[in-house]
Design a protein around this motif. Structure first.
Motif, PDB file in Angstrom:
ATOM      1  N   LEU A  75     -39.447  20.253 -63.133  1.00 31.15           N
ATOM      2  CA  LEU A  75     -38.847  21.058 -62.065  1.00 31.15           C
ATOM      3  C   LEU A  75     -37.376  20.696 -61.860  1.00 31.15           C
ATOM      4  O   LEU A  75     -36.985  19.534 -61.989  1.00 31.15           O
ATOM      5  N   ASN A  76     -36.590  21.695 -61.504  1.00 35.21           N
ATOM      6  CA  ASN A  76     -35.151  21.503 -61.295  1.00 35.21           C
ATOM      7  C   ASN A  76     -34.760  21.882 -59.868  1.00 35.21           C
ATOM      8  O   ASN A  76     -35.403  22.738 -59.243  1.00 35.21           O
ATOM      9  N   GLY A  89     -52.260  19.671 -50.561  1.00 38.60           N
ATOM     10  CA  GLY A  89     -50.808  19.838 -50.642  1.00 38.60           C
ATOM     11  C   GLY A  89     -50.061  18.827 -51.479  1.00 38.60           C
ATOM     12  O   GLY A  89     -48.822  18.861 -51.541  1.00 38.60           O
ATOM     13  N   ILE A  90     -50.769  17.943 -52.195  1.00 35.57           N
ATOM     14  CA  ILE A  90     -50.065  16.860 -52.908  1.00 35.57           C
ATOM     15  C   ILE A  90     -49.010  17.395 -53.883  1.00 35.57           C
ATOM     16  O   ILE A  90     -47.869  16.928 -53.893  1.00 35.57           O
ATOM     17  N   ASP A  91     -49.352  18.411 -54.677  1.00 33.31           N
ATOM     18  CA  ASP A  91     -48.396  18.889 -55.683  1.00 33.31           C
ATOM     19  C   ASP A  91     -47.300  19.755 -55.061  1.00 33.31           C
ATOM     20  O   ASP A  91     -46.183  19.812 -55.588  1.00 33.31           O
ATOM     21  N   VAL A  92     -47.596  20.408 -53.952  1.00 33.62           N
ATOM     22  CA  VAL A  92     -46.564  21.183 -53.251  1.00 33.62           C
ATOM     23  C   VAL A  92     -45.515  20.223 -52.687  1.00 33.62           C
ATOM     24  O   VAL A  92     -44.296  20.443 -52.823  1.00 33.62           O
ATOM     25  N   LEU A  93     -45.977  19.129 -52.079  1.00 33.79           N
ATOM     26  CA  LEU A  93     -45.029  18.182 -51.470  1.00 33.79           C
ATOM     27  C   LEU A  93     -44.200  17.465 -52.539  1.00 33.79           C
ATOM     28  O   LEU A  93     -42.988  17.271 -52.361  1.00 33.79           O
ATOM     29  N   LEU A  94     -44.825  17.127 -53.663  1.00 32.03           N
ATOM     30  CA  LEU A  94     -44.047  16.507 -54.753  1.00 32.03           C
ATOM     31  C   LEU A  94     -43.039  17.507 -55.325  1.00 32.03           C
ATOM     32  O   LEU A  94     -41.893  17.161 -55.608  1.00 32.03           O
ATOM     33  N   SER A  95     -43.467  18.773 -55.465  1.00 33.67           N
ATOM     34  CA  SER A  95     -42.554  19.810 -55.983  1.00 33.67           C
ATOM     35  C   SER A  95     -41.384  20.011 -55.030  1.00 33.67           C
ATOM     36  O   SER A  95     -40.229  20.169 -55.468  1.00 33.67           O
ATOM     37  N   ALA A  96     -41.679  20.018 -53.725  1.00 36.58           N
ATOM     38  CA  ALA A  96     -40.628  20.245 -52.724  1.00 36.58           C
ATOM     39  C   ALA A  96     -39.541  19.176 -52.837  1.00 36.58           C
ATOM     40  O   ALA A  96     -38.346  19.469 -52.699  1.00 36.58           O
ATOM     41  N   ARG A  97     -39.957  17.937 -53.111  1.00 32.00           N
ATOM     42  CA  ARG A  97     -38.963  16.862 -53.286  1.00 32.00           C
ATOM     43  C   ARG A  97     -38.119  17.116 -54.531  1.00 32.00           C
ATOM     44  O   ARG A  97     -36.921  16.883 -54.543  1.00 32.00           O
ATOM     45  N   VAL A  99     -37.454  20.083 -56.113  1.00 31.97           N
ATOM     46  CA  VAL A  99     -36.573  21.268 -56.111  1.00 31.97           C
ATOM     47  C   VAL A  99     -35.507  21.163 -55.010  1.00 31.97           C
ATOM     48  O   VAL A  99     -34.531  21.919 -55.031  1.00 31.97           O
ATOM     49  N   GLY A 100     -35.696  20.239 -54.062  1.00 31.39           N
ATOM     50  CA  GLY A 100     -34.663  19.965 -53.063  1.00 31.39           C
ATOM     51  C   GLY A 100     -34.491  21.081 -52.037  1.00 31.39           C
ATOM     52  O   GLY A 100     -35.195  22.091 -52.071  1.00 31.39           O
ATOM     53  N   PRO A 101     -33.519  20.915 -51.138  1.00 30.05           N
ATOM     54  CA  PRO A 101     -33.360  21.852 -50.018  1.00 30.05           C
ATOM     55  C   PRO A 101     -32.962  23.264 -50.448  1.00 30.05           C
ATOM     56  O   PRO A 101     -33.194  24.220 -49.716  1.00 30.05           O
ATOM     57  N   THR A 102     -32.393  23.420 -51.634  1.00 27.83           N
ATOM     58  CA  THR A 102     -32.026  24.773 -52.082  1.00 27.83           C
ATOM     59  C   THR A 102     -33.189  25.461 -52.796  1.00 27.83           C
ATOM     60  O   THR A 102     -33.097  26.639 -53.151  1.00 27.83           O
ATOM     61  N   ALA A 127     -41.401  17.770 -44.599  1.00 32.62           N
ATOM     62  CA  ALA A 127     -40.857  18.723 -45.590  1.00 32.62           C
ATOM     63  C   ALA A 127     -40.577  20.062 -44.920  1.00 32.62           C
ATOM     64  O   ALA A 127     -41.398  20.561 -44.141  1.00 32.62           O
ATOM     65  N   THR A 128     -39.428  20.647 -45.222  1.00 30.69           N
ATOM     66  CA  THR A 128     -39.074  21.921 -44.588  1.00 30.69           C
ATOM     67  C   THR A 128     -38.977  23.066 -45.610  1.00 30.69           C
ATOM     68  O   THR A 128     -38.964  24.229 -45.230  1.00 30.69           O
ATOM     69  N   ASN A 129     -38.902  22.730 -46.881  1.00 30.71           N
ATOM     70  CA  ASN A 129     -38.770  23.775 -47.919  1.00 30.71           C
ATOM     71  C   ASN A 129     -40.132  24.111 -48.525  1.00 30.71           C
ATOM     72  O   ASN A 129     -40.275  24.249 -49.744  1.00 30.71           O
ATOM     73  N   VAL A 130     -41.132  24.239 -47.637  1.00 28.74           N
ATOM     74  CA  VAL A 130     -42.523  24.402 -48.061  1.00 28.74           C
ATOM     75  C   VAL A 130     -43.168  25.538 -47.283  1.00 28.74           C
ATOM     76  O   VAL A 130     -42.876  25.710 -46.094  1.00 28.74           O
ATOM     77  N   GLU A 131     -44.003  26.334 -47.949  1.00 33.34           N
ATOM     78  CA  GLU A 131     -44.773  27.366 -47.221  1.00 33.34           C
ATOM     79  C   GLU A 131     -46.157  27.467 -47.834  1.00 33.34           C
ATOM     80  O   GLU A 131     -46.292  27.523 -49.067  1.00 33.34           O
ATOM     81  N   PHE A 132     -47.189  27.479 -46.969  1.00 24.58           N
ATOM     82  CA  PHE A 132     -48.556  27.633 -47.454  1.00 24.58           C
ATOM     83  C   PHE A 132     -49.056  29.033 -47.141  1.00 24.58           C
ATOM     84  O   PHE A 132     -48.845  29.548 -46.042  1.00 24.58           O
ATOM     85  N   LEU A 133     -49.719  29.639 -48.134  1.00 28.41           N
ATOM     86  CA  LEU A 133     -50.225  31.008 -48.006  1.00 28.41           C
ATOM     87  C   LEU A 133     -51.740  30.981 -48.137  1.00 28.41           C
ATOM     88  O   LEU A 133     -52.274  30.255 -48.990  1.00 28.41           O
TER      89      LEU A 133
END
Ligand SMILES: C[S@@+](CC[C@H](N)C(=O)[O-])C[C@H]1O[C@@H](n2cnc3c(N)ncnc32)[C@H](O)[C@@H]1O
Length: 267
Positions: A75-76, A89-97, A99-102, A127-133
């Motif tokens: 991920l970039n 949410g483990i992989d969402v939270l790791l991904s959020a870190r 991909v960063g705030p952008t 984490a703020t750059n996260v959304e669950f559907l």
């Protein structure tokens, strides 16, 4: 959806609702008194120590995967990631870190109790750059061509309509987008009955595709560059595998190629 598929999906939902409750009550989803999966082939031990330490304990405890897709998805900064069957949410939270705030990390899950756990874990992680559907991975509630990377950890085997999952994954990815998935995959020579002898459907074994079925399913949806690599055996002839594939930049040409191949097969 047929009645038996709907029944099976409901059994899966109930099983993972119970796993979420186990974590909420202070246990672990993976290896509690009523385990979903009971050995070292599943769960948080598949993550590096620094990944585990960066997350709330409950997100780690809820891990029910069979790999670590965030380690293979490369991920970039700034990318939009979607996790199919995001659980606690483990992989969402790791991904959020990563991909960063952008960037942004979406989690999609059908089980209310897992979504509640994931939201609580997100708040604890700050984490703020996260959304669950809430929804099914066979009908992803996102617009077409909006996601850079689709990840998933031990979920596609649980789907009763894998062709729909592949088609929906293809639809939401941007041209050039990619998948980095961990899943259980069977040797080609195992029949569906032999797969079911090795483990249950809700335990991520009986519903697994073979290597060839997985490849053909992704290619039929239009993916190219399909690579499926076993990382470890989870039962005799059944593997935890990393699955990579790309949505071509020229989608029209790729889909015409798939249609031509299918026409040849019919002759
Ligand atoms: C084996 S757990 C994996 C959870 C998470 N990926 C992890 O690594 O911990 C499977 C998750 O997928 C969800 N799930 C299973 N089938 C689904 C479907 N058809 N649509 C949406 N979610 C599904 C379950 O609710 C559960 O949270």
């Amino acid at each position: 959806m047929s009645e038996s598929s709907a029944d099976l999906r409901e059994v899966v939902r109930q099983r993972y609702a119970a796993a979420a409750a186990q974590v909420t009550d202070g246990g672990t989803a993976c290896c509690g008194p009523q385990p979903i999966e009971t050995d070292e082939n599943f769960g948080s031990t598949l993550y590096a120590a620094d990944d585990r330490e960066a997350l709330p304990a409950e997100a780690v405890a809820a891990s029910l995967g069979c790999g670590n897709p965030t380690a293979v998805a490369d991920l970039n900064e700034g990318e939009r990631v979607l996790d199919l069957g995001s659980g606690g949410g483990i992989d969402v939270l790791l991904s959020a870190r990563r991909v960063g705030p952008t960037g942004k990390a979406y989690g999609l899950d059908m089980t209310e109790e897992m979504l509640a756990l994931a939201l609580a874990n997100t708040a604890k992680a700050g984490a703020t750059n996260v959304e669950f559907l809430k929804g099914n991975i066979e009908a992803i509630p996102l617009p077409a061509n909006t996601i850079d990377v689709v990840i998933s950890n031990c979920v596609i085997n649980l789907s009763t309509d894998k062709a729909a999952v592949f088609a929906e994954t293809f639809r939401v990815l941007k041209p050039g987008g990619r998948i980095g998935v961990s899943d259980v995959v069977s040797d080609d020579d195992l029949t569906p009955d032999q797969r079911a002898e090795r483990g249950s459907y809700v335990g991520c074994i009986a519903g697994a595709l073979s290597f060839t079925e997985y490849r053909e399913g992704l290619e039929a949806a239009g993916f190219t560059g399909v690579e499926i690599t076993s990382t470890h055996e989870v039962a005799e002839g059944m593997h935890s595998a990393i699955v990579r594939a790309v949505k071509p930049t020229n989608v029209r040409r790729a889909l015409m190629h798939v249609a031509a191949e299918m026409a040849v097969e019919k002759c």
